[in-house]
Design a protein around this motif. Structure first.
Motif, PDB file in Angstrom:
ATOM      1  N   PRO A 235       0.824  -1.209   0.000  1.00  0.00           N
ATOM      2  CA  PRO A 235       0.000   0.000   0.000  1.00  0.00           C
ATOM      3  C   PRO A 235       0.858   1.259   0.000  1.00  0.00           C
ATOM      4  CG  PRO A 235      -0.695  -1.556   1.710  1.00  0.00           C
ATOM      5  CD  PRO A 235       0.610  -2.046   1.192  1.00  0.00           C
ATOM      6  N   VAL A 236       0.366   2.306  -0.669  1.00  0.00           N
ATOM      7  CA  VAL A 236       1.071   3.592  -0.704  1.00  0.00           C
ATOM      8  C   VAL A 236       0.084   4.712  -0.386  1.00  0.00           C
ATOM      9  CG1 VAL A 236       2.858   2.871  -2.331  1.00  0.00           C
ATOM     10  CG2 VAL A 236       0.692   3.789  -3.198  1.00  0.00           C
ATOM     11  N   SER A 237       0.603   5.792   0.134  1.00  0.00           N
ATOM     12  CA  SER A 237      -0.212   6.964   0.423  1.00  0.00           C
ATOM     13  C   SER A 237      -0.349   7.836  -0.819  1.00  0.00           C
ATOM     14  CB  SER A 237       0.409   7.775   1.565  1.00  0.00           C
ATOM     15  OG  SER A 237       0.461   7.014   2.751  1.00  0.00           O
ATOM     16  N   ASP A 238      -1.369   8.686  -0.803  1.00  0.00           N
ATOM     17  CA  ASP A 238      -1.615   9.607  -1.915  1.00  0.00           C
ATOM     18  C   ASP A 238      -1.817  11.011  -1.340  1.00  0.00           C
ATOM     19  OD1 ASP A 238      -2.407  11.046  -4.112  1.00  0.00           O
ATOM     20  OD2 ASP A 238      -4.273   9.950  -4.446  1.00  0.00           O
ATOM     21  N   TYR A 239      -0.875  11.917  -1.646  1.00  0.00           N
ATOM     22  CA  TYR A 239      -0.972  13.290  -1.158  1.00  0.00           C
ATOM     23  C   TYR A 239      -1.283  14.267  -2.285  1.00  0.00           C
ATOM     24  CZ  TYR A 239       0.880  11.140   3.001  1.00  0.00           C
ATOM     25  OH  TYR A 239       1.039  10.321   4.100  1.00  0.00           O
ATOM     26  N   THR A 240      -1.855  13.756  -3.372  1.00  0.00           N
ATOM     27  CA  THR A 240      -2.284  14.622  -4.466  1.00  0.00           C
ATOM     28  C   THR A 240      -3.771  14.934  -4.385  1.00  0.00           C
ATOM     29  OG1 THR A 240      -2.756  12.781  -5.968  1.00  0.00           O
ATOM     30  CG2 THR A 240      -0.501  13.649  -5.955  1.00  0.00           C
ATOM     31  N   GLY A 241      -4.466  14.341  -3.400  1.00  0.00           N
ATOM     32  CA  GLY A 241      -5.899  14.550  -3.238  1.00  0.00           C
ATOM     33  C   GLY A 241      -6.208  15.360  -2.000  1.00  0.00           C
ATOM     34  N   GLN A 242      -6.964  14.756  -1.075  1.00  0.00           N
ATOM     35  CA  GLN A 242      -7.401  15.491   0.108  1.00  0.00           C
ATOM     36  C   GLN A 242      -6.333  15.545   1.198  1.00  0.00           C
ATOM     37  OE1 GLN A 242     -10.408  17.250   0.087  1.00  0.00           O
ATOM     38  NE2 GLN A 242     -10.091  16.614  -2.038  1.00  0.00           N
ATOM     39  N   ASP A 253       5.349  11.483  18.966  1.00  0.00           N
ATOM     40  CA  ASP A 253       6.681  11.131  19.468  1.00  0.00           C
ATOM     41  C   ASP A 253       7.245   9.980  18.654  1.00  0.00           C
ATOM     42  OD1 ASP A 253       8.898  11.452  21.078  1.00  0.00           O
ATOM     43  OD2 ASP A 253       7.750  11.395  22.942  1.00  0.00           O
ATOM     44  N   GLY A 254       8.569   9.761  18.806  1.00  0.00           N
ATOM     45  CA  GLY A 254       9.204   8.615  18.160  1.00  0.00           C
ATOM     46  C   GLY A 254       9.272   8.771  16.657  1.00  0.00           C
ATOM     47  N   GLU A 255       8.801   7.744  15.938  1.00  0.00           N
ATOM     48  CA  GLU A 255       8.860   7.796  14.485  1.00  0.00           C
ATOM     49  C   GLU A 255       7.564   7.291  13.869  1.00  0.00           C
ATOM     50  OE1 GLU A 255      11.135   4.131  12.620  1.00  0.00           O
ATOM     51  OE2 GLU A 255      12.348   5.021  14.211  1.00  0.00           O
ATOM     52  N   LYS A 256       7.330   7.729  12.632  1.00  0.00           N
ATOM     53  CA  LYS A 256       6.133   7.373  11.889  1.00  0.00           C
ATOM     54  C   LYS A 256       6.567   6.845  10.527  1.00  0.00           C
ATOM     55  CE  LYS A 256       1.842   9.431  10.068  1.00  0.00           C
ATOM     56  NZ  LYS A 256       1.063  10.691   9.957  1.00  0.00           N
ATOM     57  N   HIS A 257       5.886   5.812  10.042  1.00  0.00           N
ATOM     58  CA  HIS A 257       6.259   5.182   8.778  1.00  0.00           C
ATOM     59  C   HIS A 257       5.237   5.507   7.699  1.00  0.00           C
ATOM     60  CE1 HIS A 257       9.485   2.479  10.419  1.00  0.00           C
ATOM     61  NE2 HIS A 257       8.860   2.847  11.532  1.00  0.00           N
ATOM     62  N   ASP A 258       5.700   5.540   6.451  1.00  0.00           N
ATOM     63  CA  ASP A 258       4.839   5.837   5.309  1.00  0.00           C
ATOM     64  C   ASP A 258       5.487   5.237   4.072  1.00  0.00           C
ATOM     65  OD1 ASP A 258       2.752   6.860   3.834  1.00  0.00           O
ATOM     66  OD2 ASP A 258       3.135   8.967   4.297  1.00  0.00           O
ATOM     67  N   ARG A 259       4.741   5.165   2.981  1.00  0.00           N
ATOM     68  CA  ARG A 259       5.269   4.672   1.699  1.00  0.00           C
ATOM     69  C   ARG A 259       4.656   5.475   0.564  1.00  0.00           C
ATOM     70  NH1 ARG A 259       6.959  -0.578   0.382  1.00  0.00           N
ATOM     71  NH2 ARG A 259       5.379  -0.560  -1.273  1.00  0.00           N
ATOM     72  N   LEU A 260       5.469   5.746  -0.439  1.00  0.00           N
ATOM     73  CA  LEU A 260       5.019   6.430  -1.647  1.00  0.00           C
ATOM     74  C   LEU A 260       5.606   5.740  -2.870  1.00  0.00           C
ATOM     75  CD1 LEU A 260       5.557  10.160  -0.603  1.00  0.00           C
ATOM     76  CD2 LEU A 260       3.353   9.039  -0.911  1.00  0.00           C
ATOM     77  N   THR A 261       4.957   5.890  -4.011  1.00  0.00           N
ATOM     78  CA  THR A 261       5.633   5.508  -5.252  1.00  0.00           C
ATOM     79  C   THR A 261       6.808   6.455  -5.461  1.00  0.00           C
ATOM     80  OG1 THR A 261       4.336   6.990  -6.656  1.00  0.00           O
ATOM     81  CG2 THR A 261       3.428   4.764  -6.242  1.00  0.00           C
ATOM     82  N   ILE A 262       7.786   6.045  -6.242  1.00  0.00           N
ATOM     83  CA  ILE A 262       8.933   6.917  -6.486  1.00  0.00           C
ATOM     84  C   ILE A 262       8.472   8.203  -7.176  1.00  0.00           C
ATOM     85  CG2 ILE A 262       9.480   5.659  -8.618  1.00  0.00           C
ATOM     86  CD1 ILE A 262      11.969   7.536  -6.317  1.00  0.00           C
ATOM     87  N   HIS A 263       7.506   8.103  -8.080  1.00  0.00           N
ATOM     88  CA  HIS A 263       6.993   9.296  -8.754  1.00  0.00           C
ATOM     89  C   HIS A 263       6.388  10.259  -7.746  1.00  0.00           C
ATOM     90  CE1 HIS A 263       3.807  11.671 -10.710  1.00  0.00           C
ATOM     91  NE2 HIS A 263       4.599  11.698 -11.770  1.00  0.00           N
ATOM     92  N   TRP A 267       7.667  14.182  -6.286  1.00  0.00           N
ATOM     93  CA  TRP A 267       6.823  15.366  -6.405  1.00  0.00           C
ATOM     94  C   TRP A 267       5.973  15.603  -5.153  1.00  0.00           C
ATOM     95  CZ3 TRP A 267       9.487  17.584  -9.575  1.00  0.00           C
ATOM     96  CH2 TRP A 267       9.885  17.046 -10.792  1.00  0.00           C
ATOM     97  N   ARG A 268       6.395  15.054  -4.033  1.00  0.00           N
ATOM     98  CA  ARG A 268       5.596  15.160  -2.801  1.00  0.00           C
ATOM     99  C   ARG A 268       5.381  16.604  -2.363  1.00  0.00           C
ATOM    100  NH1 ARG A 268      10.702  14.680  -2.064  1.00  0.00           N
ATOM    101  NH2 ARG A 268      11.826  15.429  -0.208  1.00  0.00           N
ATOM    102  N   TRP A 269       6.343  17.490  -2.677  1.00  0.00           N
ATOM    103  CA  TRP A 269       6.230  18.884  -2.248  1.00  0.00           C
ATOM    104  C   TRP A 269       5.471  19.749  -3.248  1.00  0.00           C
ATOM    105  CZ3 TRP A 269       6.833  19.269   2.570  1.00  0.00           C
ATOM    106  CH2 TRP A 269       7.878  18.648   3.264  1.00  0.00           C
TER     107      TRP A 269
END
Length: 459
Positions: A235-242, A253-263, A267-269
């Motif tokens: 599974p990957v996250s999508d930050y191009t929508g909502q 606190d501590g750390e948080k994990h996430d995954r994205l496609t390389i594309h 362009w995450r920013w």
């Protein structure tokens, strides 16, 4: 050679000829400039009605050599188009600046940076050779051995020594996904120390780190964002929508994990122009649902800023509400890592802007670049902040404070935005005599603007 490759080379050659024809059509007494549809500069520029150079044929990828891991790219090609051409081969530029419409030529002549810069340096360091239209109207092929003076002075010259027509660059292999770890810190000193360890070792907790940047929300809430390439599907996250990427970084606190496609990682920013889309209301849940997805991109927000600059919209609103005008503070600076915590504490105390972006940088090799003389084999941290503050007692009050502090800490400031240096200060920081020597050799009649005139005086 394939038919597509032949066609691309032919189209590029035709584009170069149109560029030269447009140069020759400009009167010898007129200043030469580009006619380009996009810009990521935030300097106020003098209005001009003169026709610029025709760059319409210089916007594509000429060819990708997957075996050699190189690409031939036209100077006005955007990174969005460049990445689209290389990712099908499992390749990417060594440094992909954050915004889609930054051009390869712009990133080389104006400097670019991103989360691979702690291991791959700056975009110009992966350039093997480039064709430059000089101020004299010649096309010169420059490399580390041919026209080496122009090659080494070109980075940070902002088109005042010439315009890149073609660039041959190195590429690197990439995997389909990026696994992310967002590490929270309660003290800036701890974040900087962890950043330094990662850069020195190339990893964290026994795992390699391929991408590294960070965000400071306040003195007691900051994060390092560690990325590792992976081919493992999932599974990957999508930050191009909502959902909004920079908000996803925050956690208690501590750390948080996430995954994205390389594309999407590259362009995450761009979708929210880091966090600057909030100034246009684009992060409000209701507005965001109505805002067309195709217009959630930095280039559209930049157009809105252009309208504001043209019609003084923000200042008129401030005046109507009985508030003083505001000063634009849109800057990226590099400070040595050992002075980074000191600078951040100073900034948080004196400049009311948050969040702040952090991106570590270390040049790849021993080469020194005279127009941006940061030390080889030394780590710097790019600190990016993009907003406005209440206007001070003089023009550029806060920007001048920042310039003085950065110089005090042996740092440097990028020149894509407003600058207020004296001629002597500018000379000392940005090449001085070395720049003038190359300028005289390749633009003897001053057809192109002088760097100080372009970066400081044209306000």
């Amino acid at each position: 050679m394939s038919v597509a490759a032949t066609d691309a080379q032919g189209a590029h050659a035709a584009g170069v000829q149109r560029l030269l024809d447009s140069y020759r059509a400009i009167p010898a007494t007129a200043t030469v400039r580009l006619n380009k549809p996009t810009s990521n500069l935030f300097r106020a520029r003098a209005k001009s009605t003169a026709k610029g150079l025709d760059t319409s044929g210089l916007t594509g990828v000429i060819g990708v050599d997957a075996d050699a891991r190189t690409a031939d790219v036209a100077g006005m090609c955007t990174y969005e188009d460049l990445v689209a051409a290389t990712l099908p081969y499992g390749l990417a530029p060594l440094v992909v600046p954050q915004l889609k419409t930054i051009t390869l030529g712009g990133a080389v002549t104006g400097l670019g940076i991103e989360s691979t810069s702690f291991r791959n340096g700056l975009p110009h360091e992966s350039v093997l050779e480039l064709d430059i239209l000089t101020g004299a109207g010649d096309i010169v092929t420059a490399s580390r051995t041919d026209h080496a003076d122009l090659f080494h002075a070109f980075p940070n010259s902002y088109g005042t020594l010439g315009y890149s027509v073609r660039l041959k660059i190195e590429l690197e292999s990439v995997k389909p996904f990026v696994s992310l770890r967002h590490l929270r810190f309660h003290a800036i000193e701890d974040l900087v120390a962890a950043m330094d360890r990662i850069i020195e070792t190339g990893g964290h907790d026994g795992m390699p780190v391929d991408y590294l940047d960070g965000v400071v929300f306040s003195a007691d809430e900051s994060y390092l964002c560690l990325g590792v390439q992976t081919a493992t599907p999932g599974p990957v996250s999508d930050y191009t929508g909502q959902q909004i990427y920079y908000r996803s970084i925050q956690h208690p606190d501590g750390e948080k994990h996430d995954r994205l496609t390389i594309h999407d990682y590259l362009w995450r920013w761009d979708t929210d122009w880091f966090w600057c889309s909030r100034a246009f209301g684009a992060q409000h849940p209701v507005v965001r649902r109505l805002w067309p997805r195709r217009l959630r991109r930095s280039s559209f927000y930049w157009k809105l800023v252009g309208y504001d600059q043209r019609f003084d919209i923000a200042d008129r609103i401030e005046k109507r509400n009985g508030r003083p005008p505001r000063e634009r503070v849109v800057q990226d600076v590099e400070v040595p890592i050992e002075r980074c915590a000191e600078y951040l504490h100073w900034f948080l105390t004196n400049v009311p802007i948050e969040p702040i972006w952090l991106c570590p940088l270390r040049l790849r090799g021993d080469t020194e670049w005279p127009l941006y003389p940061i030390r080889p084999h030394h780590t710097y941290v790019n600190v990016g902040f993009w907003s406005s503050v209440p206007a001070g007692p003089e023009e550029g009050h806060t920007n001048k404070l920042i310039e003085r502090k950065v110089s005090e800490l042996d740092g440097h400031k990028s020149l894509y935005s407003d600058s207020f240096y004296s001629a002597a200060e500018f000379d000392e920081l940005y090449g001085g005599e070395a720049y003038r020597t190359v300028k005289k050799n390749y633009d003897p009649d001053s057809r192109l603007l002088d760097l100080y005139a372009k970066a400081v005086q044209r306000r």
